[in-house]
Write a protein that holds these residues in place. Structure first.
Motif, short mmCIF file in Angstrom:
data_model
loop_
_atom_site.label_atom_id
_atom_site.label_comp_id
_atom_site.label_asym_id
_atom_site.label_seq_id
_atom_site.Cartn_x
_atom_site.Cartn_y
_atom_site.Cartn_z
N GLY A 47 0.81 -1.21 0.00
CA GLY A 47 0.00 0.00 0.00
C GLY A 47 0.84 1.26 0.00
N ILE A 48 2.10 1.13 -0.45
CA ILE A 48 2.99 2.30 -0.53
C ILE A 48 3.09 2.74 -1.98
N THR A 49 3.51 3.97 -2.18
CA THR A 49 3.64 4.49 -3.54
C THR A 49 4.80 3.80 -4.25
N GLN A 50 4.75 3.85 -5.58
CA GLN A 50 5.85 3.31 -6.37
C GLN A 50 7.15 4.03 -6.01
N LYS A 51 7.06 5.33 -5.80
CA LYS A 51 8.25 6.11 -5.46
C LYS A 51 8.87 5.62 -4.15
N GLU A 52 8.04 5.37 -3.14
CA GLU A 52 8.53 4.88 -1.86
C GLU A 52 9.07 3.46 -2.01
N ARG A 86 -3.43 11.70 -7.65
CA ARG A 86 -3.77 11.04 -8.91
C ARG A 86 -2.58 10.79 -9.82
N ARG A 87 -1.45 11.40 -9.51
CA ARG A 87 -0.25 11.21 -10.34
C ARG A 87 0.53 9.96 -9.95
N SER A 88 0.13 9.29 -8.87
CA SER A 88 0.91 8.15 -8.41
C SER A 88 0.02 6.92 -8.21
N PHE A 89 0.67 5.79 -8.05
CA PHE A 89 0.00 4.52 -7.81
C PHE A 89 0.44 3.98 -6.46
N LEU A 90 -0.45 3.25 -5.82
CA LEU A 90 -0.10 2.51 -4.61
C LEU A 90 0.13 1.06 -5.01
N THR A 91 1.10 0.43 -4.41
CA THR A 91 1.49 -0.93 -4.78
C THR A 91 1.11 -1.90 -3.66
N TYR A 92 0.61 -3.06 -4.06
CA TYR A 92 0.15 -4.06 -3.10
C TYR A 92 0.65 -5.44 -3.50
N ILE A 93 0.94 -6.26 -2.51
CA ILE A 93 1.26 -7.66 -2.75
C ILE A 93 -0.06 -8.43 -2.78
N THR A 94 -0.17 -9.40 -3.66
CA THR A 94 -1.38 -10.21 -3.75
C THR A 94 -1.23 -11.42 -2.81
N PRO A 95 -2.32 -12.12 -2.54
CA PRO A 95 -2.20 -13.36 -1.75
C PRO A 95 -1.21 -14.35 -2.37
N LYS A 96 -1.23 -14.46 -3.69
CA LYS A 96 -0.27 -15.34 -4.38
C LYS A 96 1.17 -14.86 -4.14
N GLY A 97 1.37 -13.53 -4.17
CA GLY A 97 2.70 -12.97 -3.91
C GLY A 97 3.14 -13.20 -2.48
N ARG A 98 2.22 -13.05 -1.56
CA ARG A 98 2.51 -13.29 -0.14
C ARG A 98 2.92 -14.74 0.08
N GLU A 99 2.19 -15.65 -0.53
CA GLU A 99 2.48 -17.08 -0.41
C GLU A 99 3.87 -17.40 -0.99
N LEU A 100 4.16 -16.84 -2.17
CA LEU A 100 5.47 -17.09 -2.77
C LEU A 100 6.58 -16.53 -1.89
N ASN A 101 6.39 -15.33 -1.37
CA ASN A 101 7.42 -14.74 -0.52
C ASN A 101 7.67 -15.60 0.71
N GLU A 102 6.61 -16.17 1.28
CA GLU A 102 6.76 -17.03 2.45
C GLU A 102 7.49 -18.33 2.10
N THR A 103 7.43 -18.73 0.84
CA THR A 103 8.20 -19.88 0.36
C THR A 103 9.67 -19.50 0.16
N LEU A 104 9.90 -18.28 -0.33
CA LEU A 104 11.26 -17.85 -0.67
C LEU A 104 12.09 -17.41 0.54
N LEU A 105 11.45 -16.87 1.56
CA LEU A 105 12.20 -16.40 2.73
C LEU A 105 13.08 -17.49 3.35
N PRO A 106 12.56 -18.70 3.59
CA PRO A 106 13.44 -19.73 4.15
C PRO A 106 14.56 -20.14 3.20
N ILE A 107 14.31 -20.06 1.90
CA ILE A 107 15.36 -20.38 0.92
C ILE A 107 16.48 -19.35 1.05
#
Length: 147
Positions: A47-52, A86-107
């Motif tokens: 939920g942060i901006t692309q810039k952040e 309106r000039r910026s976008f907010l970025t979010y991780i999806t449930p699929k992204g969250r699941e993949l990240n939880e797989t990759l962290l232990p790796i």
């Protein structure tokens, strides 16, 4: 002095080797280390901006846009219009992204452990402290050059 003894070369070389190890381990999950670094930042806080996100990921705007395009195509992240700006976008991780990240962290942890296996806890803590100290000093110097 021989380049192999240069501290800058040694730090850079170690970083490239770690990146290669991670890339090899992440390959079956069809994600690059560059994409994972952005995905992981979103996992930490979405939920942060692309810039952040670019700032936190240490990527420029062009690269962050390209990486987000790839993550969106894979269904791992989404961008939504920022109603407050309106000039910026907010970025979010999806449930699929969250699941993949939880797989990759232990790796990632396994890879780091495999290369630090011969070091004791105090050595690892000292290495972490020294690398942070070098990073802060480099950032301070960069800021001074930019003034």
């Amino acid at each position: 002095m021989h380049i192999d003894d240069s501290l800058g070369f040694l730090i850079n070389h170690a970083g490239r080797r770690l990146t290669l190890l991670l890339a090899l381990r992440y390959q079956p999950h069809e994600i690059t280390t560059e994409q994972w670094s952005v995905l992981n930042r979103l996992y930490e806080q979405d939920g942060i901006t692309q810039k952040e996100l670019a700032r936190r990921s240490e990527k420029d705007q062009t690269n962050i846009t390209r990486i987000l395009d790839q993550l969106e195509r894979k269904g791992l992240a989404v961008r939504k219009a920022n109603e407050a700006d309106r000039r910026s976008f907010l970025t979010y991780i999806t449930p699929k992204g969250r699941e993949l990240n939880e797989t990759l962290l232990p790796i990632e942890q396994e890879v780091i452990q495999s290369v630090l296996g011969g070091m004791n806890t105090d050595d690892v803590a000292q290495l972490r402290r020294l690398l942070k100290q070098v990073t802060v000093a480099a950032e301070r110097t960069i800021e001074q050059l930019g003034e």
